[in-house]
Design a protein around this motif. Structure first.
Motif, PDB file in Angstrom:
ATOM      1  N   THR A 279      41.267 -20.550 -28.774  1.00  8.87           N
ATOM      2  CA  THR A 279      41.662 -20.198 -27.409  1.00  8.87           C
ATOM      3  C   THR A 279      40.578 -20.751 -26.480  1.00  8.87           C
ATOM      4  OG1 THR A 279      40.427 -18.124 -27.447  1.00  8.87           O
ATOM      5  CG2 THR A 279      42.719 -18.030 -28.186  1.00  8.87           C
ATOM      6  N   LYS A 280      40.790 -20.561 -25.203  1.00 10.35           N
ATOM      7  CA  LYS A 280      39.800 -21.034 -24.232  1.00 10.35           C
ATOM      8  C   LYS A 280      38.437 -20.406 -24.504  1.00 10.35           C
ATOM      9  CE  LYS A 280      40.328 -22.667 -19.605  1.00 10.35           C
ATOM     10  NZ  LYS A 280      41.524 -23.452 -19.412  1.00 10.35           N
ATOM     11  N   GLU A 281      38.453 -19.129 -24.852  1.00 13.78           N
ATOM     12  CA  GLU A 281      37.185 -18.426 -25.071  1.00 13.78           C
ATOM     13  C   GLU A 281      36.650 -18.654 -26.478  1.00 13.78           C
ATOM     14  OE1 GLU A 281      39.950 -16.703 -23.804  1.00 13.78           O
ATOM     15  OE2 GLU A 281      39.196 -17.210 -21.800  1.00 13.78           O
ATOM     16  N   LYS A 282      37.557 -18.486 -27.456  1.00 13.13           N
ATOM     17  CA  LYS A 282      37.089 -18.550 -28.844  1.00 13.13           C
ATOM     18  C   LYS A 282      37.677 -19.778 -29.535  1.00 13.13           C
ATOM     19  CE  LYS A 282      36.472 -14.481 -31.184  1.00 13.13           C
ATOM     20  NZ  LYS A 282      35.014 -14.273 -31.242  1.00 13.13           N
ATOM     21  N   PHE A 283      36.814 -20.747 -29.793  1.00 12.70           N
ATOM     22  CA  PHE A 283      37.314 -22.016 -30.349  1.00 12.70           C
ATOM     23  C   PHE A 283      36.368 -22.653 -31.372  1.00 12.70           C
ATOM     24  CE2 PHE A 283      34.343 -24.573 -27.908  1.00 12.70           C
ATOM     25  CZ  PHE A 283      34.026 -23.730 -26.856  1.00 12.70           C
ATOM     26  N   LYS A 284      35.162 -22.125 -31.502  1.00 15.61           N
ATOM     27  CA  LYS A 284      34.173 -22.814 -32.355  1.00 15.61           C
ATOM     28  C   LYS A 284      34.398 -22.562 -33.851  1.00 15.61           C
ATOM     29  CE  LYS A 284      30.445 -23.350 -29.067  1.00 15.61           C
ATOM     30  NZ  LYS A 284      29.098 -22.943 -28.660  1.00 15.61           N
ATOM     31  N   ILE A 285      33.926 -23.527 -34.626  1.00 17.76           N
ATOM     32  CA  ILE A 285      33.987 -23.422 -36.088  1.00 17.76           C
ATOM     33  C   ILE A 285      32.567 -23.546 -36.623  1.00 17.76           C
ATOM     34  CG2 ILE A 285      34.865 -24.450 -38.221  1.00 17.76           C
ATOM     35  CD1 ILE A 285      37.135 -25.691 -36.656  1.00 17.76           C
ATOM     36  N   ILE A 286      32.207 -22.660 -37.522  1.00 15.27           N
ATOM     37  CA  ILE A 286      30.899 -22.775 -38.189  1.00 15.27           C
ATOM     38  C   ILE A 286      31.115 -23.260 -39.617  1.00 15.27           C
ATOM     39  CG2 ILE A 286      29.025 -21.398 -39.217  1.00 15.27           C
ATOM     40  CD1 ILE A 286      28.808 -19.903 -36.627  1.00 15.27           C
ATOM     41  N   THR A 287      30.285 -24.234 -40.004  1.00 18.96           N
ATOM     42  CA  THR A 287      30.354 -24.760 -41.367  1.00 18.96           C
ATOM     43  C   THR A 287      28.948 -25.160 -41.812  1.00 18.96           C
ATOM     44  OG1 THR A 287      31.601 -26.271 -42.792  1.00 18.96           O
ATOM     45  CG2 THR A 287      30.759 -27.198 -40.741  1.00 18.96           C
ATOM     46  N   GLU A 288      28.802 -25.532 -43.081  1.00 19.93           N
ATOM     47  CA  GLU A 288      27.472 -25.955 -43.541  1.00 19.93           C
ATOM     48  C   GLU A 288      27.287 -27.445 -43.249  1.00 19.93           C
ATOM     49  OE1 GLU A 288      29.952 -25.963 -45.885  1.00 19.93           O
ATOM     50  OE2 GLU A 288      29.390 -27.174 -47.628  1.00 19.93           O
ATOM     51  N   ALA A 289      26.079 -27.841 -42.913  1.00 19.65           N
ATOM     52  CA  ALA A 289      25.779 -29.263 -42.724  1.00 19.65           C
ATOM     53  C   ALA A 289      25.876 -29.951 -44.084  1.00 19.65           C
ATOM     54  CB  ALA A 289      24.390 -29.440 -42.133  1.00 19.65           C
ATOM     55  N   GLY A 290      26.269 -31.223 -44.068  1.00 21.43           N
ATOM     56  CA  GLY A 290      26.348 -31.966 -45.316  1.00 21.43           C
ATOM     57  C   GLY A 290      27.479 -31.506 -46.207  1.00 21.43           C
ATOM     58  N   ALA A 291      28.541 -31.020 -45.581  1.00 23.62           N
ATOM     59  CA  ALA A 291      29.718 -30.592 -46.359  1.00 23.62           C
ATOM     60  C   ALA A 291      30.361 -31.795 -47.044  1.00 23.62           C
ATOM     61  CB  ALA A 291      30.727 -29.905 -45.450  1.00 23.62           C
ATOM     62  N   PHE A 292      31.181 -31.519 -48.029  1.00 25.72           N
ATOM     63  CA  PHE A 292      31.946 -32.572 -48.712  1.00 25.72           C
ATOM     64  C   PHE A 292      32.731 -33.359 -47.659  1.00 25.72           C
ATOM     65  CE2 PHE A 292      35.346 -34.283 -51.343  1.00 25.72           C
ATOM     66  CZ  PHE A 292      34.686 -34.619 -52.506  1.00 25.72           C
ATOM     67  N   PRO A 293      32.759 -34.689 -47.781  1.00 21.76           N
ATOM     68  CA  PRO A 293      33.362 -35.498 -46.708  1.00 21.76           C
ATOM     69  C   PRO A 293      34.783 -35.080 -46.323  1.00 21.76           C
ATOM     70  CG  PRO A 293      32.787 -36.852 -48.642  1.00 21.76           C
ATOM     71  CD  PRO A 293      32.160 -35.518 -48.850  1.00 21.76           C
TER      72      PRO A 293
ATOM     73  N   ALA B 248      35.803 -18.975 -33.508  1.00 21.88           N
ATOM     74  CA  ALA B 248      37.173 -18.752 -33.981  1.00 21.88           C
ATOM     75  C   ALA B 248      37.247 -18.725 -35.505  1.00 21.88           C
ATOM     76  CB  ALA B 248      38.090 -19.854 -33.454  1.00 21.88           C
ATOM     77  N   LEU B 249      36.392 -19.518 -36.146  1.00 25.88           N
ATOM     78  CA  LEU B 249      36.538 -19.691 -37.593  1.00 25.88           C
ATOM     79  C   LEU B 249      35.197 -19.990 -38.252  1.00 25.88           C
ATOM     80  CD1 LEU B 249      38.497 -20.235 -40.076  1.00 25.88           C
ATOM     81  CD2 LEU B 249      38.478 -22.635 -39.381  1.00 25.88           C
ATOM     82  N   VAL B 250      34.978 -19.366 -39.408  1.00 24.70           N
ATOM     83  CA  VAL B 250      33.915 -19.810 -40.304  1.00 24.70           C
ATOM     84  C   VAL B 250      34.630 -20.452 -41.480  1.00 24.70           C
ATOM     85  CG1 VAL B 250      31.986 -19.137 -41.793  1.00 24.70           C
ATOM     86  CG2 VAL B 250      32.429 -17.875 -39.653  1.00 24.70           C
ATOM     87  N   MET B 251      34.379 -21.720 -41.698  1.00 30.54           N
ATOM     88  CA  MET B 251      34.960 -22.352 -42.884  1.00 30.54           C
ATOM     89  C   MET B 251      33.902 -23.220 -43.546  1.00 30.54           C
ATOM     90  SD  MET B 251      38.364 -24.529 -43.629  1.00 30.54           S
ATOM     91  CE  MET B 251      37.736 -26.120 -44.117  1.00 30.54           C
ATOM     92  N   MET B 252      33.594 -22.873 -44.759  1.00 31.22           N
ATOM     93  CA  MET B 252      32.542 -23.607 -45.463  1.00 31.22           C
ATOM     94  C   MET B 252      32.789 -23.564 -46.964  1.00 31.22           C
ATOM     95  SD  MET B 252      29.531 -20.814 -44.700  1.00 31.22           S
ATOM     96  CE  MET B 252      28.266 -21.575 -45.730  1.00 31.22           C
ATOM     97  N   ALA B 253      31.927 -24.252 -47.693  1.00 28.87           N
ATOM     98  CA  ALA B 253      32.032 -24.225 -49.143  1.00 28.87           C
ATOM     99  C   ALA B 253      31.662 -22.834 -49.646  1.00 28.87           C
ATOM    100  CB  ALA B 253      31.084 -25.255 -49.743  1.00 28.87           C
ATOM    101  N   GLY B 254      32.237 -22.438 -50.762  1.00 28.59           N
ATOM    102  CA  GLY B 254      31.780 -21.242 -51.450  1.00 28.59           C
ATOM    103  C   GLY B 254      30.571 -21.596 -52.297  1.00 28.59           C
ATOM    104  N   LEU B 255      30.638 -22.762 -52.912  1.00 30.62           N
ATOM    105  CA  LEU B 255      29.520 -23.282 -53.698  1.00 30.62           C
ATOM    106  C   LEU B 255      29.333 -24.738 -53.259  1.00 30.62           C
ATOM    107  CD1 LEU B 255      28.799 -22.479 -57.384  1.00 30.62           C
ATOM    108  CD2 LEU B 255      28.341 -24.756 -56.524  1.00 30.62           C
ATOM    109  N   GLN B 256      28.153 -25.043 -52.753  1.00 31.33           N
ATOM    110  CA  GLN B 256      27.912 -26.341 -52.127  1.00 31.33           C
ATOM    111  C   GLN B 256      27.862 -27.458 -53.177  1.00 31.33           C
ATOM    112  OE1 GLN B 256      26.065 -28.974 -50.978  1.00 31.33           O
ATOM    113  NE2 GLN B 256      27.058 -29.091 -48.957  1.00 31.33           N
ATOM    114  N   TYR B 257      28.637 -28.509 -52.963  1.00 27.48           N
ATOM    115  CA  TYR B 257      28.780 -29.519 -54.024  1.00 27.48           C
ATOM    116  C   TYR B 257      27.487 -30.280 -54.304  1.00 27.48           C
ATOM    117  CZ  TYR B 257      28.620 -33.695 -51.072  1.00 27.48           C
ATOM    118  OH  TYR B 257      28.194 -34.705 -50.254  1.00 27.48           O
ATOM    119  N   TYR B 258      26.654 -30.460 -53.289  1.00 25.98           N
ATOM    120  CA  TYR B 258      25.467 -31.308 -53.438  1.00 25.98           C
ATOM    121  C   TYR B 258      24.274 -30.531 -54.009  1.00 25.98           C
ATOM    122  CZ  TYR B 258      22.163 -35.025 -52.073  1.00 25.98           C
ATOM    123  OH  TYR B 258      21.209 -36.028 -52.074  1.00 25.98           O
ATOM    124  N   THR B 259      24.067 -29.343 -53.469  1.00 21.46           N
ATOM    125  CA  THR B 259      22.891 -28.563 -53.883  1.00 21.46           C
ATOM    126  C   THR B 259      23.198 -27.561 -54.999  1.00 21.46           C
ATOM    127  OG1 THR B 259      23.328 -26.792 -52.292  1.00 21.46           O
ATOM    128  CG2 THR B 259      21.975 -28.645 -51.531  1.00 21.46           C
TER     129      THR B 259
END
Ligand SMILES: *Cc1c(COP(=O)(O)O)cnc(C)c1O
Length: 428
Positions: free
Chosen positions: A123-137, A187-198
């Motif tokens: 929405t106008k107010e809530k739109f951001k997504i949080i994720t981990e840096a270096g996520a799977f492409p 608006a959303l947190v979407m990230m790996a459950g287990l990080q593929y690289y580390t």
């Protein structure tokens, strides 16, 4: 087994194998050959081995197709019309859910897009997504293009959490604080459950709680967690998740994905979604009428009728998981990876040649260890491969090795260590 005392000896490794209640499962899989020898296969994080039973499972469906043709959809216990139900008990056990919260369908990248259609509603107010840096492409591209699809700028919308300087993995506190910091716009947190690289296993329960406190939905990509780490998606309250079945779940290259949708969303026909006939009320599906009525639970997100041959291979593997038991697998996995960690420590000590960047704490990892190679570079990895070790190399300088509890032995780990030691002597 908290204070397992390990030894760097072949005799000790063999002893652990003899006492391993899961040792019989190794013979249920085909191992590839490298340079004419059976490989030491530590690449189940990329493609799991083929269960020997797969041919029989697929063969049965080929026979049904040959003998029944279209009647195969409705004929008998294994009628294709109901085939989605078959994988549910094992999938629910693997991800820690109710059966109506999971279904196997599509592929992972497609599923996460479909799930974001429902669970990323900026929405106008809530739109951001949080994720981990270096996520799977694939995940980076998914987020970037979902955001653009909503007419937003990825640079202003996607917040990536980075490790602190000098560190390789994320601190849970940093994740939770970032969520709290952005809560008014999140608006959303979407990230790996287990990080593929580390190889870091995130605290999904804490992250979900923080995300919900911030009024956001929370979803996980479980490509590296499913079939590897203990999961309790229902109890943790995760909104949605998806995984692929060809990594730790041994279902064959590119095979079907699975999705989890929490039961709080089971009866939410108002949630927007991109539907297809297979998500429509099963009792009325063949009336072929207008007006989409979603099925209860995760089934209501299905689009298309599934590839029965793919599901057969998937089931061959799920049946092995059910028989072996998730708890037993995890117990062995902790010991096996603990042994690998111990041996690497024996070999490289504090020389600085190798650094394990995967967390030391068992609760924060699955079976994979990621080794930062500070000296010798890819030559070290190539030498391992020449000696029959299948792991993988990730740019710029990480070797990932994943001894899996279903088909790897303590002797595999010991032999890996011997070969690694020789390779480091030559190249590092
Ligand atoms: C393996 C992997 C994928 C692969 O996606 P597909 O759609 O199955 O090709 C996506 N995300 C992550 C985190 C992965 O590890």
């Amino acid at each position: 087994m908290e204070n397992q005392i390990y030894k760097y000896s072949e005799e000790f490794a063999r002893e652990l194998d003899e006492n391993d209640p899961l040792r019989g499962y190794r013979s249920k899989f085909y191992f590839p050959k490298v340079n004419g020898r059976e490989a030491i296969y530590f690449c189940g994080n990329s493609l799991g081995l083929q269960p020997k039973s797969v041919k029989e499972y697929i063969g049965k469906e080929l026979d049904n197709w040959a003998n029944l043709a279209v009647d195969g959809h409705f004929f008998g216990e294994d009628a294709w019309y109901h085939i989605r139900k078959k994988s549910k008990p094992a999938l629910a056990a693997i991800v820690g859910s109710h059966e109506h919260e999971v279904v196997a369908m599509n592929n992972l990248s497609s599923n996460l897009h479909f799930l974001m259609v429902s669970f990323y509603r900026p929405t106008k107010e809530k739109f951001k997504i949080i994720t981990e840096a270096g996520a799977f492409p694939s995940d980076m591209y998914m987020l970037e293009t979902q955001v653009k699809f909503h007419g937003l700028d990825p640079n202003e919308t996607i917040i990536e959490i980075h490790p602190r300087s000098g560190e390789h993995t994320l601190r849970t506190d940093d994740i939770l604080n970032t969520i709290a910091e952005h809560k008014d716009q999140l608006a959303l947190v979407m990230m790996a459950g287990l990080q593929y690289y580390t190889g870091q296993l995130f605290d999904m329960e804490a992250i979900t709680k923080a995300g919900h406190e911030a009024g956001a939905n929370v979803g996980f990509d479980l490509a590296h967690a499913a079939g590897n780490a203990p999961l309790r998606l229902h109890d943790w309250g995760v909104d949605f998740a998806a995984w692929c079945s060809y990594k730790y779940m041994n279902s064959g290259p590119g095979n079907i994905s699975g999705v989890f949708i929490h039961e709080r969303h089971a009866e939410s026909p108002e949630l927007p979604r991109f539907a297809g006939w297979w998500g429509h009320d099963e009792g009325e599906r063949f009336k072929m009428e207008k007006g989409f009525k979603p099925m209860f639970g995760a089934d209501g997100w299905q689009l298309a009728n599934s590839n029965v041959l793919a599901l057969a291979a998937h089931q061959a593997s799920l049946d092995i998981f059910e028989e072996a038991g998730i708890k037993n697998l995890r117990a062995k996995s902790e010991l096996l990876t603990g042994y690998l960690e111990f041996l690497i420590g024996q070999i490289s000590g504090d020389s600085g040649i190798l650094e394990i960047i995967t967390p030391k704490n068992k609760q924060e990892r699955g079976c994979q260890l990621s080794l930062l190679v500070n000296k010798g570079g890819k030559k070290v990895f190539d030498a391992l491969y020449e000696e029959g070790i299948v792991g993988d190399w990730r740019h710029p300088n990480v070797i990932r090795v994943a001894p899996t509890p279903l088909y790897n032995s303590y002797l595999d780990v010991y032999q890996f260590a011997r070969i690694l030691e020789q390779s480091l002597q030559k190249f590092a």
